[in-house]
Structure formats: C-alpha cells, structure tokens
Design a protein around this motif. Structure first.
Motif, mmCIF file in Angstrom:
data_model
loop_
_atom_site.group_PDB
_atom_site.id
_atom_site.type_symbol
_atom_site.label_atom_id
_atom_site.label_comp_id
_atom_site.label_asym_id
_atom_site.label_seq_id
_atom_site.Cartn_x
_atom_site.Cartn_y
_atom_site.Cartn_z
ATOM 1 N N VAL A 90 -2.680 11.421 103.621
ATOM 2 C CA VAL A 90 -4.100 11.215 103.725
ATOM 3 C C VAL A 90 -4.514 12.055 104.706
ATOM 4 O O VAL A 90 -4.612 11.687 105.714
ATOM 5 N N VAL A 96 -12.190 12.063 104.251
ATOM 6 C CA VAL A 96 -11.933 10.929 103.301
ATOM 7 C C VAL A 96 -13.148 11.240 102.521
ATOM 8 O O VAL A 96 -14.214 10.872 102.896
ATOM 9 N N LEU A 151 -10.236 12.650 97.356
ATOM 10 C CA LEU A 151 -9.134 12.161 97.826
ATOM 11 C C LEU A 151 -8.692 10.741 96.924
ATOM 12 O O LEU A 151 -7.568 10.306 96.751
ATOM 13 N N TYR A 152 -9.847 10.301 96.654
ATOM 14 C CA TYR A 152 -9.567 8.651 95.840
ATOM 15 C C TYR A 152 -8.825 9.276 94.622
ATOM 16 O O TYR A 152 -7.997 8.236 94.208
ATOM 17 N N THR A 181 -6.426 11.954 109.544
ATOM 18 C CA THR A 181 -7.968 12.241 109.142
ATOM 19 C C THR A 181 -9.061 12.124 110.133
ATOM 20 O O THR A 181 -8.878 11.025 111.044
ATOM 21 N N ALA A 216 -14.178 5.687 101.207
ATOM 22 C CA ALA A 216 -13.247 4.743 101.705
ATOM 23 C C ALA A 216 -13.065 3.375 101.011
ATOM 24 O O ALA A 216 -12.048 2.721 101.342
ATOM 25 N N GLY A 269 -10.991 6.879 108.404
ATOM 26 C CA GLY A 269 -9.340 6.728 108.363
ATOM 27 C C GLY A 269 -8.963 5.384 108.830
ATOM 28 O O GLY A 269 -8.011 5.002 108.652
ATOM 29 N N LEU A 283 -9.051 2.539 106.353
ATOM 30 C CA LEU A 283 -7.842 2.522 105.598
ATOM 31 C C LEU A 283 -6.442 2.178 106.054
ATOM 32 O O LEU A 283 -5.755 1.628 105.411
#
Length: 442
Positions: A36, A40, A44-45, A69, A77, A103, A106
């Motif tokens: 990761v 974000v 990225l998803y 990140t 996110a 970050g 997450l």
C-alpha cells in the motif's frame, strides 16, 4: 518374478509420494503480502480488490498490508476500508515507514497493526483541494469514522480522534491543543495501537505465528499502475482540459491534426483508467457515444438543440465515470473554463475561424471587391443621345439605337419621341435630360 516385484514396489512408492505432497502443501499456510504505497486513491482500490480476491481464492491464512503512504483521498480510503472489513481473512497492517491521514485510517481497519522501528501513524485531518483544513461538516464526519475504526478492533478511540481533531489535548505525545497526533512505533505500542515493533517481514511472521508460511507478494500490473495515475484527482482535470482544448483547437484547423489526436487520446485514457479502476462501466462509454452522435446530428439539424443536448450527455457520462460527483464536477468545470479561454484566445488574438463549419455553412459572398455587382454598370452610355419610346413621368423607356433601356428624367416631364441625353449612370439607374431646341445632337 523379483523384477516385477521391484517394479511394483517402485510404482507404489511413487504413488505414495504423490499422495503425500498435496497434504504437505495443504499444511503450509499461504500469506499474501500487498503493498500500500504512494497516495490512497481510486486506482489503489482496484489493485487491492484484485489482490484480496486472489488471496480469498487461494485460501490464504492472512493478508499483510505493507503500508507506506502519506495519505490520500477520503472516498477512496472508505472504499478500501470496506474491502478490509468484508474479507474473512486475517488482516495485518505493517507500517513499514508511515501511515498518515488516510493511511492511518486503513491501518485501523486491519485486525492487527505492527510497526517498523521508524514507523509513524496519525496526522489524519481532512484537507480540501486548496490544501486547507476542510469545513467542520467534513471534519466531523471524518472524526467519527476514525473513532469507529479504532473501536472496531478494541482500541482506545481517544488517540484516533486526536489524529483527526486538533482540539484534543495530548501533550504527553507532542499533541497539545492545536496539533494533530502522530504516534511513533514505541508510542503506538504503549497505547496498544500496535501489537509489536519488528524490523523485517521475517520478524513479523514470527510475531504473528505465521513463520514458515508461503509468501505471495502481489504487484501492480502495468494497466493498474496506469489507472492509478490516470484516476488521480489531480491528473483527471488535466486530462479533461487537454481533451477539451485539443478538440477546440481542432475546430479552427483544417483537416484533423495533432490537437484533435491529443484530445481524443486524453478522452480514451480517461475512460480506460476509470474502467480499469472499476469506477466506470461500459454504460458510461455508451452514454458518451450517444452524446457524440447528438453533436454529429447537429450538423444536419437546425436549431442547435441537438448540439446542446449532446454536450450535456457527454458531460454527464464523464461525471458518471468518475465515481465522485463533486470531484468530477470540479474537474469538468476546470476543463470547460480552459476550453472557453482557449476559444477566446484563438478568435481574438489569432483571428481564426472555425473551419469545420465551412462544409455545412455557405460562406461565399459576391462582393464588389471580388468584381461582383448586382447590375451591369453601363457607364459607356454617359453622353449618348437616345429617343424616348414612352413619356418620362419621370420614369419611362428610351431607345439607344436598337436597345430598349429603362430610364428616369432629371426631374422634368419629357414627352414621347423626344431626344434625350444620358447624363448619369448609377448601377441600374440611368438618368437623362431632354435635348433643348437648337442644341447640337451627336
């Protein structure tokens, strides 16, 4: 006889080995390590969704999120956090360097958090597009989400709140009122946000009772990397601006050249990136094509309604493809502003005219400068003597040799069969005067 027994024994041994190998492999736990990194965002998803699906299909024992990140976008996110919450696989967040802002959010949604000795986690205030702290409404919602994320795994929510709310007073951790909380590895361990500090993946596996596991490291494909770049909220308005400006410039250029090609490539990249990221479906492309058809129809239909409707449909398809209506509306507004400014500059400073309309709009003119006149200017008749065929009251008809010509007197009445002299010719207007008695006729 002995030879056949020997062959039979060898076959039995080989068969036993093939039967034992799957059971041995089944006992070896599989752990997926998913990076990761960077911001974000939407791309990225898509990558994490694919990686988690692969881990679930492989029956993985755990997923390690290797986090480094500076943060990113709240909506992305939240979607990634939903992915982590929905999987039944054990999730471990390894803060390898920093888990800031989104970050940190997450990391809090993982089942466990471990940190490297230099790792940090926190500083999660919402920042708007101008780089300033977002309004109270957005901040309030984000603080609630941070608190819920901490409570989800039994952590003290005060520290998650302090990461997003600078009114929380935690001077012990260098976060008095006015400063956001960022925890070091030792501080995160102290407040039980981290379960341990480890220096390597090997140490992490040992600390989580996963030593000896088969590690599967997922990597972004080229298309996923490209999609992450394209769907970045900073890149999207740039792409759309290039597309709009390129197509506007093409309207003022003969044929189809570099500007139009760049515009089309930008649009293709925009839809490609959002398709790969899972934000857009093929229905958005169909809507876009319908909009283009309406614009083409405008070339053959009067009124302008078809063209306006086509532009509206295209804008709708772009906003629909972006996922976030607010962000995409801003991006489209920026692109339209660039297009309008570009059009004004081209018309005002370069004096260009839209060549695309030349094929459907009559632009030729029969001007005097080009040698065209509405009537033949008979200046050669000035000074000639004619005979009136009708009385001039003051208009009538005269005859010059065998030619009948409409004429007008200079104001006086002239009877039929009188001699007149042509004194002025102005286009189709021929002015005459009566020749007086005793005046010489040439």
């Amino acid at each position: 006889m002995k030879l056949s027994r020997y062959i039979f024994s060898c076959c039995l041994l080989i068969l036993s080995i093939f039967m034992i190998i799957p059971s041995i492999m089944a006992q070896t736990p599989v752990v997926y390590k998913i990076p990761v990194y960077k911001e974000v965002e939407k791309g990225l998803y898509a990558f994490l969704k694919r990686s988690i699906n692969e881990a679930e299909e492989a029956g993985a024992e755990a997923i390690i999120l290797d986090i480094n990140t500076p943060g990113g976008f709240v909506d992305s996110a939240e979607r990634i956090a939903s992915l982590l919450d929905s999987t039944s696989i054990r999730t471990i967040a390894y803060v390898n360097s920093e888990a800031l802002s989104a970050g940190a959010y997450l990391a809090l949604h993982a089942d466990e958090i471990y940190m490297s000795p230099s790792g940090t986690i926190g500083a999660a205030a919402v920042i708007d597009s101008s780089g300033n702290t977002a309004d109270e409404k957005a901040n309030s919602a984000w603080k609630a989400k941070m608190i819920n994320a901490a409570e989800l795994t039994g952590k003290d929510p005060i520290y998650a709140q302090a990461m997003a709310d600078d009114t929380v007073d935690l001077p012990k951790f260098r976060a008095p009122v006015g400063k956001l909380l960022t925890l070091s590895a030792s501080e995160a361990l102290q407040v039980k946000y981290s379960k341990g500090t480890v220096s390597s993946l090997k140490e992490l596996l040992e600390a989580t009772d996963l030593a000896g596991s088969k590690i599967v490291e997922t990597e972004e494909t080229f298309t996923e990397s490209l999609a992450r770049f394209i769907t970045n909220p900073i890149i999207v308005p740039i792409l759309l601006s290039i597309a709009s400006l390129g197509l506007i410039v093409e309207l003022y250029s003969p044929g189809f050249g570099v500007a139009g090609t760049m515009g089309l490539i930008s649009l293709v990249l925009f839809f490609f990136g959002h398709l790969v990221a899972g934000l857009a479906g093929y229905e958005t492309i169909i809507i876009f094509i319908i909009g283009v058809c309406f614009i083409i129809a405008e070339f053959f239909l009067p009124g302008g309604i078809s063209g306006i409707l086509g532009v509206a449909i295209i804008i709708f398809s772009i906003i629909l493809a972006g996922g976030n209506i607010v962000q995409m509306s801003i991006a489209v507004l920026i692109a339209l502003t660039v297009a309008i400014v570009g059009m004004v500059i081209i018309m005002k400073f370069f004096g260009k005219k839209q060549t695309i309309w030349n094929k459907i709009i009559l632009s030729d003119a029969t001007t005097t400068e080009q040698g065209y006149v509405s009537n033949e200017n008979r200046v050669d008749l000035v000074g000639r003597v004619a005979v009136t065929m009708t009385a001039l009251r003051p208009a009538g008809t005269i005859r010059v040799k065998d030619e009948r010509i409409d004429a007008i007197s200079d104001g006086s009445y002239v009877d039929k069969d009188k001699h007149v002299m042509i004194i002025k010719v102005e286009g189709s207007r021929i002015v005459v005067r009566e020749v007086l008695e005793g005046e010489e006729i040439k």
